[in-house]
Write a protein that holds these residues in place. Structure first.
Motif, PDB file in Angstrom:
ATOM      1  N   UNK A 205       0.786  -1.231   0.000  1.00  0.00           N
ATOM      2  CA  UNK A 205       0.000   0.000   0.000  1.00  0.00           C
ATOM      3  C   UNK A 205       0.825   1.291   0.000  1.00  0.00           C
ATOM      4  N   UNK A 206       2.067   1.256   0.462  1.00  0.00           N
ATOM      5  CA  UNK A 206       2.881   2.471   0.532  1.00  0.00           C
ATOM      6  C   UNK A 206       3.746   2.683  -0.715  1.00  0.00           C
ATOM      7  N   UNK A 207       3.646   1.788  -1.683  1.00  0.00           N
ATOM      8  CA  UNK A 207       4.440   1.929  -2.902  1.00  0.00           C
ATOM      9  C   UNK A 207       3.886   3.068  -3.752  1.00  0.00           C
ATOM     10  N   UNK A 208       4.718   4.062  -4.044  1.00  0.00           N
ATOM     11  CA  UNK A 208       4.204   5.253  -4.737  1.00  0.00           C
ATOM     12  C   UNK A 208       5.240   5.887  -5.665  1.00  0.00           C
ATOM     13  N   UNK A 209       6.078   5.070  -6.294  1.00  0.00           N
ATOM     14  CA  UNK A 209       7.047   5.573  -7.262  1.00  0.00           C
ATOM     15  C   UNK A 209       6.501   5.294  -8.655  1.00  0.00           C
ATOM     16  N   UNK A 210       5.994   6.325  -9.299  1.00  0.00           N
ATOM     17  CA  UNK A 210       5.279   6.161 -10.562  1.00  0.00           C
ATOM     18  C   UNK A 210       6.113   5.411 -11.595  1.00  0.00           C
ATOM     19  N   UNK A 211       5.499   4.391 -12.163  1.00  0.00           N
ATOM     20  CA  UNK A 211       6.141   3.618 -13.211  1.00  0.00           C
ATOM     21  C   UNK A 211       7.113   2.575 -12.728  1.00  0.00           C
TER      22      UNK A 211
END
Length: 241
Positions: A205-211
């Motif tokens: 859920x905390x993964x937020x590095x686009x692409x």
């Protein structure tokens, strides 16, 4: 009625003291089928405990393995610990130590054991399978596929299931090709699923590095459903009505 409990369990890998998290439903029939869970790079965190609870709520006893012996205080420290362990003999020893701890628990059916790993943990469970342990299945979820010690023919009894993001920049077409050849040469029972549009860490859920690293709730749910379906079909536990 589901009532989950969490216990800290101490065990060792050689001389390295480790502390895992044992999670189970106190009302589940005994002995319970077991799952060794290898967490992502960050170790035994709230999000990894949540993954274990999701599996335990289906009647499985889950041991979240301690991979490092210490709790990383930052992503940089976790990365350093991971790279020191990855592809070393100790990586397999620590997974085997967790497996031994889970299998020896009297509440667990030692003949019904699987392993599930997320991100770096996915690599760890593949290494556990490659070591030739006699467990029913391993599930690598958005984990890398490379290895320094490929599986040998006739020495990979576990079914191998890989759940991969088709757009994962950390898993190349070359890796996938080499892995498929390795499994075929080993005469392994394996299944590979590519999820279109998913990148790395799609269950985190905390993964937020686009692409690169992005949480995808829909794909995450599909992956968990696949894991549970394969476990049920392997007769770990029949589906509830």
């Amino acid at each position: 009625m589901i009532q989950l409990a969490e216990e800290h369990v101490n065990y060792t890998s050689g001389k390295t003291p480790l502390t895992g998290a044992f999670i189970y439903d106190v009302h589940a029939p005994r002995p319970m089928p077991g799952i060794v869970m290898a967490p992502n790079m960050m170790g035994i965190t709230a999000s990894n405990i949540a993954h274990a609870e999701r599996l335990a709520s289906e009647g499985y006893a889950v041991l979240v393995a301690d991979l490092y012996g210490v709790a990383p205080s930052s992503s940089d420290e976790a990365s350093s610990l991971m790279h020191a362990l990855k592809d070393s003999p100790e990586e397999r020893y620590r997974m085997r130590a967790a497996l031994k701890q889970l299998s020896s628990d009297p509440r667990v059916d030692g003949n019904k054991i699987a392993a599930v790993g997320f991100c770096y943990g996915g690599h760890c469970v593949l290494e556990l399978a490659r070591s030739g342990v006699a467990i029913r299945a391993v599930f690598s979820v958005h984990g890398t596929l490379d290895t320094l010690s490929p599986a040998k023919k006739g020495q990979l009894p576990a079914k191998v299931v890989v759940l991969n993001g088709a757009a994962d920049p950390f898993v190349s077409a070359e890796q996938i090709g080499d892995f498929s050849k390795e499994m075929a040469a080993a005469e392994a029972d394996f299944m590979f699923i590519n999820y279109r549009g998913a990148v790395h860490s799609f269950t985190y859920p905390r993964a937020d590095v686009t692409g690169k690293m992005e949480y995808n709730e829909n794909i995450s749910n599909r992956a968990f459903n696949t894991i549970l379906g394969e476990l049920h079909r392997a007769y770990y536990r029949m589906p509830t009505a």
